[in-house]
Write a protein that holds these residues in place. Structure first.
Motif: not given
Length: 273
Positions: A154-167
């Protein structure tokens, strides 16, 4: 092979649902080598952030290295719940991480919810599906594995601009006690029915074991895995580990061909999508 498995995307949707109930962010953890292109796949499923850990030592899955990485990420990000697919790797990794963190583990759950007090409640079927066991987690994080066949994509109602974090993560070459030499592609006819894309199910209507020869010939042509009802396993036509139903495996193939199965509730309940 350069793209996330469908099970991971299903878990992303489940994670988004739980994050909304808890009022928290949904994070994807991506571990491997040359995986920086993968976070974009999770945005449509509502993932807020992706923690990307990339290293040559992580190209092949080894439990020692992956547990080390995950344990460091959990301590720095303090999640409420960590979801794993109940696959070979997920079933190997989840209990190791739970032991390392001294955290609660719920195996092969079918439903997780949040109660009025904000506690995580997990449910799973017991007694051949005639009852449900409900457990509550009294501390965080809760680590849980879920059969991906019980989830839908199931895709989300609000598509996110996923933030990329490189810990920053410490990866010690000496911590690996195992070394992966190679992966061999499985014969589609030999894979577990719960993982197969095409499944042929046989039941008491098959009549006798000799009639299985035609089914096996068809399976070879289609590249299908053969499973069966309880009656088929009781008659020893099919091995017990290939039983489909409440007392066996749950399947979600692209195509399911049925030979001599009546379609009783306890069988059809284990066929998804």
């Amino acid at each position: 092979e350069g793209k996330p498995q469908e099970a991971s995307l299903k878990l992303a949707g489940e994670g988004r649902n739980l994050a909304d109930k808890l009022g928290e962010d949904a994070l994807a953890v991506i571990i491997g080598h040359q995986v920086k292109c993968l976070p974009e796949h999770f945005g449509p499923y509502g993932t807020d952030k992706a923690l990307v850990v990339e290293d040559q030592l992580l190209e092949m899955y080894t439990a020692d290295a992956y547990v080390d990485v995950l344990a460091q990420l959990v301590k720095s990000n303090r999640p409420s719940i960590i979801l794993f697919a109940a696959t070979t790797m997920g079933n190997d990794l989840a209990p190791r991480l739970a032991a390392r963190l001294k955290a609660s583990l719920v195996a092969r759950y079918t439903e997780i919810d949040v109660d009025k007090e904000g506690k995580l409640i997990a449910r799973r079927p017991i007694h051949d599906g005639n009852a449900q066991a409900t457990v509550a987690s009294h501390k965080k994080p809760l680590i849980a594995t879920i059969d991906p066949q019980s989830l839908s994509l199931h895709k989300a109602k609000d598509i996110k601009n996923t933030q990329v974090i490189e810990p920053e993560v410490k990866i010690s070459p000496g911590s690996n006690r195992t070394r992966v030499i190679d992966y061999l592609k499985a014969d589609p006819c030999a894979v577990c029915v719960s993982e197969a894309e095409i499944v042929i199910g046989v039941g008491k209507g098959l009549g006798c074991a000799e009639n299985l020869n035609a089914v096996e010939e068809l399976a070879h042509v289609l590249g299908a895995s053969i499973g069966g009802s309880r009656r088929a396993t009781d008659e020893r036509w099919i091995a017990d580990e290939r039983r489909i139903g409440l007392t066996g495996k749950t399947i979600a193939p692209r195509l399911y061909l049925i030979c001599g199965i009546s379609g009783a509730f306890h069988h059809t309940l284990s066929i998804k999508d």
